[in-house]
Design a protein around this motif. Structure first.
Motif, PDB file in Angstrom:
ATOM      1  N   PRO A  83       0.788  -1.237   0.000  1.00  0.00           N
ATOM      2  CA  PRO A  83       0.000   0.000   0.000  1.00  0.00           C
ATOM      3  C   PRO A  83       0.821   1.289   0.000  1.00  0.00           C
ATOM      4  O   PRO A  83       1.941   1.336   0.494  1.00  0.00           O
ATOM      5  N   THR A  84       0.195   2.324  -0.515  1.00  0.00           N
ATOM      6  CA  THR A  84       0.718   3.682  -0.391  1.00  0.00           C
ATOM      7  C   THR A  84       0.249   4.248   0.950  1.00  0.00           C
ATOM      8  O   THR A  84      -0.724   3.770   1.539  1.00  0.00           O
ATOM      9  N   PHE A  85       0.936   5.270   1.399  1.00  0.00           N
ATOM     10  CA  PHE A  85       0.592   5.875   2.692  1.00  0.00           C
ATOM     11  C   PHE A  85       1.162   7.284   2.746  1.00  0.00           C
ATOM     12  O   PHE A  85       2.008   7.676   1.911  1.00  0.00           O
ATOM     13  N   GLY A  86       0.723   8.026   3.735  1.00  0.00           N
ATOM     14  CA  GLY A  86       1.309   9.335   4.017  1.00  0.00           C
ATOM     15  C   GLY A  86       1.202   9.602   5.502  1.00  0.00           C
ATOM     16  O   GLY A  86       0.317   9.062   6.176  1.00  0.00           O
ATOM     17  N   PHE A  87       2.134  10.385   6.012  1.00  0.00           N
ATOM     18  CA  PHE A  87       1.999  10.810   7.409  1.00  0.00           C
ATOM     19  C   PHE A  87       2.685  12.166   7.604  1.00  0.00           C
ATOM     20  O   PHE A  87       3.559  12.565   6.816  1.00  0.00           O
ATOM     21  N   THR A  88       2.239  12.837   8.637  1.00  0.00           N
ATOM     22  CA  THR A  88       2.739  14.164   8.976  1.00  0.00           C
ATOM     23  C   THR A  88       3.398  14.108  10.344  1.00  0.00           C
ATOM     24  O   THR A  88       2.829  13.525  11.273  1.00  0.00           O
ATOM     25  N   VAL A  89       4.578  14.692  10.460  1.00  0.00           N
ATOM     26  CA  VAL A  89       5.233  14.820  11.766  1.00  0.00           C
ATOM     27  C   VAL A  89       5.186  16.297  12.151  1.00  0.00           C
ATOM     28  O   VAL A  89       5.675  17.163  11.408  1.00  0.00           O
ATOM     29  N   ASN A  90       4.561  16.559  13.299  1.00  0.00           N
ATOM     30  CA  ASN A  90       4.470  17.918  13.834  1.00  0.00           C
ATOM     31  C   ASN A  90       5.569  18.037  14.892  1.00  0.00           C
ATOM     32  O   ASN A  90       5.410  17.576  16.014  1.00  0.00           O
ATOM     33  N   TRP A  91       6.688  18.623  14.532  1.00  0.00           N
ATOM     34  CA  TRP A  91       7.883  18.571  15.385  1.00  0.00           C
ATOM     35  C   TRP A  91       7.666  19.283  16.717  1.00  0.00           C
ATOM     36  O   TRP A  91       7.214  20.431  16.743  1.00  0.00           O
ATOM     37  N   SER A  92       7.998  18.587  17.804  1.00  0.00           N
ATOM     38  CA  SER A  92       7.791  19.126  19.150  1.00  0.00           C
ATOM     39  C   SER A  92       8.844  20.158  19.519  1.00  0.00           C
ATOM     40  O   SER A  92       8.630  20.955  20.431  1.00  0.00           O
ATOM     41  N   PHE A  93       9.984  20.122  18.853  1.00  0.00           N
ATOM     42  CA  PHE A  93      11.119  20.956  19.276  1.00  0.00           C
ATOM     43  C   PHE A  93      11.466  22.052  18.266  1.00  0.00           C
ATOM     44  O   PHE A  93      12.470  22.746  18.423  1.00  0.00           O
ATOM     45  N   SER A  94      10.644  22.153  17.200  1.00  0.00           N
ATOM     46  CA  SER A  94      10.879  23.236  16.231  1.00  0.00           C
ATOM     47  C   SER A  94       9.530  23.692  15.692  1.00  0.00           C
ATOM     48  O   SER A  94       8.497  23.074  15.976  1.00  0.00           O
ATOM     49  N   ASP A  95       9.553  24.755  14.888  1.00  0.00           N
ATOM     50  CA  ASP A  95       8.299  25.278  14.316  1.00  0.00           C
ATOM     51  C   ASP A  95       7.980  24.617  12.981  1.00  0.00           C
ATOM     52  O   ASP A  95       7.170  25.124  12.215  1.00  0.00           O
ATOM     53  N   ALA A  96       8.626  23.502  12.702  1.00  0.00           N
ATOM     54  CA  ALA A  96       8.513  22.888  11.381  1.00  0.00           C
ATOM     55  C   ALA A  96       7.522  21.724  11.371  1.00  0.00           C
ATOM     56  O   ALA A  96       7.147  21.169  12.409  1.00  0.00           O
ATOM     57  N   VAL A  97       7.119  21.388  10.173  1.00  0.00           N
ATOM     58  CA  VAL A  97       6.264  20.223   9.930  1.00  0.00           C
ATOM     59  C   VAL A  97       6.867  19.460   8.750  1.00  0.00           C
ATOM     60  O   VAL A  97       7.327  20.081   7.779  1.00  0.00           O
ATOM     61  N   THR A  98       6.881  18.136   8.855  1.00  0.00           N
ATOM     62  CA  THR A  98       7.317  17.325   7.703  1.00  0.00           C
ATOM     63  C   THR A  98       6.178  16.424   7.265  1.00  0.00           C
ATOM     64  O   THR A  98       5.517  15.804   8.098  1.00  0.00           O
ATOM     65  N   VAL A  99       5.960  16.374   5.955  1.00  0.00           N
ATOM     66  CA  VAL A  99       5.008  15.401   5.402  1.00  0.00           C
ATOM     67  C   VAL A  99       5.814  14.352   4.630  1.00  0.00           C
ATOM     68  O   VAL A  99       6.727  14.691   3.867  1.00  0.00           O
ATOM     69  N   PHE A 100       5.487  13.106   4.891  1.00  0.00           N
ATOM     70  CA  PHE A 100       6.100  11.976   4.189  1.00  0.00           C
ATOM     71  C   PHE A 100       5.022  11.305   3.350  1.00  0.00           C
ATOM     72  O   PHE A 100       3.876  11.173   3.801  1.00  0.00           O
ATOM     73  N   THR A 101       5.385  10.856   2.162  1.00  0.00           N
ATOM     74  CA  THR A 101       4.486   9.993   1.403  1.00  0.00           C
ATOM     75  C   THR A 101       5.312   8.869   0.790  1.00  0.00           C
ATOM     76  O   THR A 101       6.499   9.054   0.490  1.00  0.00           O
ATOM     77  N   GLY A 102       4.715   7.712   0.678  1.00  0.00           N
ATOM     78  CA  GLY A 102       5.501   6.598   0.160  1.00  0.00           C
ATOM     79  C   GLY A 102       4.683   5.351  -0.086  1.00  0.00           C
ATOM     80  O   GLY A 102       3.446   5.379  -0.100  1.00  0.00           O
ATOM     81  N   GLN A 103       5.418   4.272  -0.290  1.00  0.00           N
ATOM     82  CA  GLN A 103       4.785   2.971  -0.515  1.00  0.00           C
ATOM     83  C   GLN A 103       5.584   1.912   0.218  1.00  0.00           C
ATOM     84  O   GLN A 103       6.819   1.965   0.279  1.00  0.00           O
TER      85      GLN A 103
END
Ligand code: BTN
Length: 149
Positions: A83-103
């Motif tokens: 399957p394909t998937f995606g997830f978001t990491v809302n960083w606790s120690f910075s003002d940044a956000v990362t989105v990952f997508t993959g399979q």
């Protein structure tokens, strides 16, 4: 009568074999990527949604790294697929956000591999700095197996 034993053996193998691969590519569990970052993904619900935590090995900041929450979604919970998937990491120690997508893939040795791409958005003070606020990259994750397995 003598032939029934091999027949039953083959039949039972045919019935049991799919259940060996059925567990593959359910994202639940612990994963490590090529940077040494770890993530733990909880149960994937019937709609494919999941939550977990991410411990990055690296940061674009000078801040002390802390474990951060992630939320994601896995497509097609049919367990025989890749399957394909995606997830978001809302960083606790910075003002940044990362989105990952993959399979998720099962490689030729039967090992699960998550091939992902990510976008890391960092906060900038001024709109003029928007051009430099997003990084892009790839990460490859493999499953961390517990001692019991
Ligand atoms: C930050 O530096 O503001 C937060 C941490 C970002 C870590 C990035 S996300 C993409 C890449 N993959 C990782 O496992 N860590 C880095």
């Amino acid at each position: 009568m003598v032939q029934t034993t091999p027949f039953l053996l083959v039949l039972s193998l045919a019935l049991v074999a799919p259940s060996f691969s059925a567990k593959k590519c359910v994202l639940t569990g612990r994963w490590i990527n090529d940077l040494g970052s770890n993530m733990t993904i909880g149960a994937v619900n019937g709609r494919g949604d999941f939550a977990g935590s991410y411990h990055t090995a690296v940061t674009a900041t000078t801040n002390k790294i802390r474990v951060s929450p992630l939320q994601g979604s896995q497509h097609n919970t049919n367990q025989n697929s890749q399957p394909t998937f995606g997830f978001t990491v809302n960083w606790s120690f910075s003002d940044a956000v990362t989105v990952f997508t993959g399979q998720c893939f099962v490689d030729e040795t039967g090992k699960e591999v998550l091939k992902t791409m990510w976008l890391l958005r960092s906060r900038v003070d001024n709109i003029k700095d928007d051009w430099k606020a997003t990084m892009v990259g790839i990460n490859v994750f493999t499953r961390l197996h517990s001692q019991k397995e």
